[in-house]
Write a protein that holds these residues in place. Structure first.
Motif, PDB file in Angstrom:
ATOM      1  N   LYS A  37       0.836  -1.196   0.000  1.00  0.00           N
ATOM      2  CA  LYS A  37       0.000   0.000   0.000  1.00  0.00           C
ATOM      3  C   LYS A  37       0.879   1.258   0.000  1.00  0.00           C
ATOM      4  N   ARG A  64       1.148   5.086   1.871  1.00  0.00           N
ATOM      5  CA  ARG A  64       0.625   6.021   2.884  1.00  0.00           C
ATOM      6  C   ARG A  64       0.478   7.409   2.268  1.00  0.00           C
ATOM      7  N   THR A  65      -0.707   7.993   2.408  1.00  0.00           N
ATOM      8  CA  THR A  65      -0.924   9.357   1.913  1.00  0.00           C
ATOM      9  C   THR A  65      -1.726  10.143   2.952  1.00  0.00           C
ATOM     10  N   TYR A  67      -4.998   2.951   3.089  1.00  0.00           N
ATOM     11  CA  TYR A  67      -3.819   3.219   2.254  1.00  0.00           C
ATOM     12  C   TYR A  67      -3.701   2.267   1.058  1.00  0.00           C
TER      13      TYR A  67
END
Ligand SMILES: [Zn+2]
Length: 396
Positions: free
Chosen positions: A260, A262-263, A269
């Motif tokens: 995934k 991370r944002t 995510y």
């Protein structure tokens, strides 16, 4: 008046269209309830029946369009290991890829016993089309959706493959546009009206007559005559399998090492990790146009699956919707436009929600353009003045 569902976080201005019952529950939540009533084993048998049709001389049972997202892994896994199919995996390269997306697609290419085909559009044409749709539709995703929904269909006809197997039908998953029992299949009309916001590849020439047919050919959808003659059908797996992206992610992460990304504005995510602009410019354009963000979609999904309460989700949404979007400078550099023109886009395509974005502290710090939010509000949220803004989408 815009109203909000009493059960999830969706508003009545959802772009796919949404209705409400007398209890104020949206159509998406109502159709989601079907998931707990459907006999999924029976649905699987129906799917096996449909897919048992074969085309003479076809090497493959179906095409599966893949992006490298978790749903791609799940759909391919299900097709091969549960349905026993021999699929051709097909990818339309988005050309602006995250390292997580590149890694996931590389894993997907080698994790399965299946052939893989990819098409990469000329990057200069890609950027020109994205500039055009940003200016005219306020969409940076249009090119990729146009390519992802046409290349697999063209290839299926060319190779005499009987089915395109898609993952989820977004109109059903998000807003309950149809019941699962309607067995909806892909159509040109849905692609144009909903996937492509009412404008298919033919409209590009109206937006900008400088495009040549050759440049746009790789986005073209087969004619109805060609589709009819070929007998090709586009099936959505989500009509036949209980669709739960979070559970799918847990499975493909453990089984295939799916990664995934991370944002800052995401709740989950694992969604759309392949596009570095998805939770950046794409997300704030969505917020400026409709007043909500991708986190709203994700939290709505989690409410419906019973994993979070509505009140907790509302608090989390409040935090995520005002978080600073990532990667806008990187995207504007790649596209060859200035950040000022990005500000202008937000103003140009807002539906009265731009103040949510423009009042955000991150915007004031990093992206303050020549027009302040006060001036913007005084203009009714519609117009822009500065010369920078008059060159939106022209590559300034
Ligand atoms: Zn709802």
């Amino acid at each position: 008046m815009v109203i909000r569902c009493n059960r999830c976080l969706y508003w009545s201005n959802h772009p796919l269209g949404i209705t409400f019952n007398s209890q104020g529950i949206c159509s998406g939540c109502q159709v989601h309830e079907e998931k707990d009533k459907i006999d999924w084993q029976l649905r699987l048998e129906e799917l096996r029946d449909i897919l048992s049709a074969r085309h003479l001389g076809s090497k493959y049972d179906c095409i599966i369009p893949v992006t490298g997202g978790q749903d791609s892994f799940f759909t391919v896994h299900y097709a091969i290991h549960t349905l026993g199919l021999n699929p051709l995996l097909v990818n339309f390269n988005r050309t602006f890829n995250s390292k997580e997306g590149i890694r996931n697609l590389a894993k997907l290419r080698t994790a399965f016993n299946a052939d893989f085909r990819q098409f990469t559009i000329n990057p200069n044409v890609a950027k020109a089309v994205i500039n055009c749709t940003l200016a005219n539709l306020g969409s940076l995703n249009w090119l990729w959706i146009a390519g992802q929904t046409s290349f697999p269909v063209r290839l299926a006809i060319q190779l005499n493959i009987p089915f395109v197997l898609w993952g989820a039908h977004q109109g059903i998953e998000q807003v309950g546009m149809y019941s699962h029992f309607e067995n909806v299949e892909m159509t040109r009309r849905y692609r144009r009206e909903h996937d492509l916001m009412g404008h298919d590849e033919n409209d590009i020439f109206e937006f900008d007559p400088n495009f040549s047919p050759d440049q746009i050919a790789s986005l073209s959808y087969p004619t109805d005559e060609a589709l009819l003659k070929s007998g090709l059908r586009g099936i959505y797996l989500s009509n036949y399998v209980r669709w739960d992206p979070t559970a799918q992610h847990d499975f493909v992460s453990k089984t295939y090492g799916y990664g995934k990304r991370r944002t800052s504005r995401a709740y989950s995510y694992f969604d759309n990790p392949d596009c570095p602009a998805y939770f950046g410019l794409h997300d704030i354009l969505k917020q400026a146009k409709f007043g909500y963000s991708k986190a709203t979609d994700q939290l709505t999904r989690e409410i419906r699956h019973g994993r979070i309460s509505r009140s907790n989700a509302l608090n989390i949404e409040k935090r995520l919707i005002s978080a600073k979007p990532e990667g806008i400078r990187e995207f504007s550099n790649w596209l060859g436009v200035s950040v000022a023109s990005i500000n202008g886009l937000l103003l140009q395509h807002s539906n009265g929600f731009a103040s949510q974005v423009l009042e955000g502290s991150w915007f004031k710090e990093d992206f303050r353009g020549p027009i302040s939010s006060k001036v913007f509000n005084a203009l009714g949220g519609r117009n822009y003045l500065d010369s920078d803004y008059q060159n939106i989408g022209k590559g300034i």
